[in-house]
Design a protein around this motif. Structure first.
Motif, PDB file in Angstrom:
ATOM      1  N   ASN A 208      71.672  49.517  11.725  1.00 29.64           N
ATOM      2  CA  ASN A 208      70.624  50.513  11.871  1.00 29.64           C
ATOM      3  C   ASN A 208      69.391  49.875  12.510  1.00 29.64           C
ATOM      4  O   ASN A 208      68.737  49.024  11.906  1.00 29.64           O
ATOM      5  CB  ASN A 208      70.292  51.085  10.485  1.00 29.64           C
ATOM      6  CG  ASN A 208      69.330  52.250  10.547  1.00 29.64           C
ATOM      7  OD1 ASN A 208      68.189  52.081  10.941  1.00 29.64           O
ATOM      8  ND2 ASN A 208      69.801  53.424  10.137  1.00 29.64           N
ATOM      9  N   ILE A 209      69.071  50.302  13.729  1.00 30.25           N
ATOM     10  CA  ILE A 209      67.966  49.687  14.476  1.00 30.25           C
ATOM     11  C   ILE A 209      66.638  49.880  13.750  1.00 30.25           C
ATOM     12  O   ILE A 209      65.854  48.935  13.599  1.00 30.25           O
ATOM     13  CB  ILE A 209      67.877  50.267  15.896  1.00 30.25           C
ATOM     14  CG1 ILE A 209      69.155  49.972  16.681  1.00 30.25           C
ATOM     15  CG2 ILE A 209      66.662  49.692  16.631  1.00 30.25           C
ATOM     16  CD1 ILE A 209      69.202  50.650  18.049  1.00 30.25           C
ATOM     17  N   ALA A 210      66.367  51.098  13.283  1.00 32.54           N
ATOM     18  CA  ALA A 210      65.087  51.365  12.615  1.00 32.54           C
ATOM     19  C   ALA A 210      64.938  50.504  11.369  1.00 32.54           C
ATOM     20  O   ALA A 210      63.857  49.964  11.094  1.00 32.54           O
ATOM     21  CB  ALA A 210      64.976  52.843  12.262  1.00 32.54           C
ATOM     22  N   GLU A 211      66.005  50.360  10.602  1.00 30.84           N
ATOM     23  CA  GLU A 211      65.947  49.527   9.399  1.00 30.84           C
ATOM     24  C   GLU A 211      65.623  48.085   9.756  1.00 30.84           C
ATOM     25  O   GLU A 211      64.789  47.434   9.104  1.00 30.84           O
ATOM     26  CB  GLU A 211      67.279  49.597   8.645  1.00 30.84           C
ATOM     27  CG  GLU A 211      67.318  48.743   7.391  1.00 30.84           C
ATOM     28  CD  GLU A 211      68.513  49.043   6.534  1.00 30.84           C
ATOM     29  OE1 GLU A 211      68.331  49.628   5.443  1.00 30.84           O
ATOM     30  OE2 GLU A 211      69.654  48.698   6.938  1.00 30.84           O
ATOM     31  N   ALA A 212      66.263  47.558  10.790  1.00 33.34           N
ATOM     32  CA  ALA A 212      66.014  46.186  11.219  1.00 33.34           C
ATOM     33  C   ALA A 212      64.562  45.999  11.633  1.00 33.34           C
ATOM     34  O   ALA A 212      63.935  44.973  11.326  1.00 33.34           O
ATOM     35  CB  ALA A 212      66.946  45.813  12.366  1.00 33.34           C
ATOM     36  N   LEU A 213      63.997  46.990  12.318  1.00 30.27           N
ATOM     37  CA  LEU A 213      62.615  46.883  12.789  1.00 30.27           C
ATOM     38  C   LEU A 213      61.614  47.039  11.655  1.00 30.27           C
ATOM     39  O   LEU A 213      60.530  46.450  11.690  1.00 30.27           O
ATOM     40  CB  LEU A 213      62.348  47.918  13.873  1.00 30.27           C
ATOM     41  CG  LEU A 213      63.104  47.726  15.181  1.00 30.27           C
ATOM     42  CD1 LEU A 213      62.780  48.851  16.155  1.00 30.27           C
ATOM     43  CD2 LEU A 213      62.763  46.388  15.810  1.00 30.27           C
ATOM     44  N   VAL A 214      61.936  47.819  10.645  1.00 28.23           N
ATOM     45  CA  VAL A 214      61.067  47.960   9.480  1.00 28.23           C
ATOM     46  C   VAL A 214      61.044  46.671   8.670  1.00 28.23           C
ATOM     47  O   VAL A 214      59.992  46.233   8.188  1.00 28.23           O
ATOM     48  CB  VAL A 214      61.532  49.146   8.599  1.00 28.23           C
ATOM     49  CG1 VAL A 214      60.880  49.087   7.219  1.00 28.23           C
ATOM     50  CG2 VAL A 214      61.212  50.465   9.270  1.00 28.23           C
ATOM     51  N   LEU A 215      62.201  46.021   8.541  1.00 33.62           N
ATOM     52  CA  LEU A 215      62.327  44.882   7.635  1.00 33.62           C
ATOM     53  C   LEU A 215      62.040  43.529   8.281  1.00 33.62           C
ATOM     54  O   LEU A 215      61.328  42.696   7.710  1.00 33.62           O
ATOM     55  CB  LEU A 215      63.747  44.843   7.052  1.00 33.62           C
ATOM     56  CG  LEU A 215      64.156  45.972   6.118  1.00 33.62           C
ATOM     57  CD1 LEU A 215      65.636  45.843   5.762  1.00 33.62           C
ATOM     58  CD2 LEU A 215      63.314  45.969   4.856  1.00 33.62           C
ATOM     59  N   GLY A 216      62.610  43.282   9.439  1.00 36.06           N
ATOM     60  CA  GLY A 216      62.713  41.914   9.940  1.00 36.06           C
ATOM     61  C   GLY A 216      61.472  41.362  10.609  1.00 36.06           C
ATOM     62  O   GLY A 216      60.689  42.093  11.214  1.00 36.06           O
TER      63      GLY A 216
END
Length: 265
Positions: A208-216
C-alpha cells in the motif's frame, strides 16, 4: 519534498544495523524454479523506519524472512551489526499479518512469552508486559484472552510481544492489511508514536503506497519476477503527514510510476 536513489553520505558513514549484499533466493518446486530475489543490496541504519513496497511477487516477504532468519538466501550475505544472520533471534522481533497469538494465554502472558523463554523472572515479565500494553493503548487488557479482543487489539498485543525482548530490529509483514480502514489508521499513528519515542529500527512490508508514505522515513521500492530494488527513496515529509498535501501526492505519484501504476490505489 526530496527524492533520492541512494542513502545519503552522512548515513553511509555510520555502521549499518543491517547490511544485505547481493542477496538472491530461488524457490524450487514441481513447477520449476522461481527466482524470488536477485542481486538485492541495501543497508538499514539504526533508528530508520524502512518500508519495503512493491506488487505481489516482488520478494518483499522473502526478504523479511531472510532478515528474520527463517530462510537462508540462495546466495549473498546478510549481516546484523557485522555478524551473519544464521537463524531466528530475539534481537529481531517479527509481527505477522495474522497476529499469531497463543489462544490459551492472556494478553499479558502473550507479551511476556519471549521473556519467559529467555528465563526472565515473573516479576520482570509482569512489569515489562504491563508497560508495553500501556504503550500500545491496552492498559486494561492484560487479563483478556485473544478471543476476547478485536482484530486491532490483537495486533497491538502482537506488536507489544515483539517489542518485549527489546529487539534491535522490528520486522513487520503487512501487519495492518486485514484491518478496517479506521483501525488501520489508528494503529499507523500509534506505531509512529512508538517508533519516535524509542528510536526503534523498523522494516515494514506493505503493498500500500499511502501506508508506506504515512509510516516510513525511507522506501525501498521493488519490482517483481525476479524481486529487485528499483528505487531507494528518502521520505522527507514532516509529521504528521497529510495525505491531501501536494508533497504527499507528488511522492505518491512518483512511487506509483516506479511500480507501474498510473492510478491511485
Amino acid at each position: 519534498m526530496n527524492v533520492r536513489v541512494d542513502v545519503s553520505t552522512a548515513s553511509a558513514v555510520q555502521r549499518p544495523l543491517i547490511a544485505c549484499h547481493d542477496l538472491g533466493h530461488v524457490y524450487d518446486s514441481g513447477r520449476g524454479r522461481t527466482v524470488a530475489l536477485d542481486q538485492v543490496s541495501l543497508t538499514i541504519q539504526p533508528g530508520e523506519f524502512v518500508c519495503v513496497l512493491g506488487p505481489s511477487g516482488c520478494g518483499k516477504t522473502t526478504l523479511l524472512n531472510i532478515l528474520a532468519g527463517f530462510v537462508q538466501p540462495s546466495h549473498g550475505e546478510v549481516l546484523i551489526n557485522d555478524h551473519a544472520i544464521a537463524g531466528p533471534s530475539p534481537e529481531r522481533g517479527v509481527v505477522f499479518q495474522d497476529y499469531s497469538l497463543f489462544p490459551w494465554l492472556t494478553a499479558k502472558a502473550n507479551v511476556g512469552f519471549g521473556l519467559r523463554m529467555a528465563g526472565r523472572a515473573a516479576a520482570e515479565r509482569e512489569a515489562v508486559a504491563s508497560d508495553l500494553l500501556r504503550q500500545v493503548g491496552l492498559p486494561e487488557a492484560g487479563d483478556k484472552y485473544p478471543f476476547e479482543l478485536s482484530g486491532g487489539m490483537k495486533q497491538r498485543v502482537a506488536i507489544a510481544r515483539a517489542l518485549a525482548t527489546r529487539p534491535a530490529l522490528l520486522l513487520m509483514d503487512e501487519p495492518f492489511a486485514a484491518l478496517d480502514a479506521m483501525t488501520r489508521a489508528s494503529l499507523q499513528t500509534r506505531l509512529i508514536d512508538l517508533q519516535q519515542q524509542s528510536a526503534q529500527t523498523i522494516l515494514f512490508v506493505t503493498h500500500n503506497i499511502a501506508e508506506a508514505l504515512v509510516l516510513g522515513t525511507r522506501l525501498i521500492v521493488m519490482s517483481p519476477n525476479p524481486g529487485r530494488v528499483i528505487e531507494d527513496i528518502a521520505v522527507d515529509l514532516e509529521r504528521p503527514r497529510r495525505r491531501t498535501s501536494p508533497a504527499f501526492n507528488e511522492l505518491y505519484d512518483h512511487v506509483a510510476r516506479a511500480i507501474g501504476l498510473d492510478t491511485a490505489e
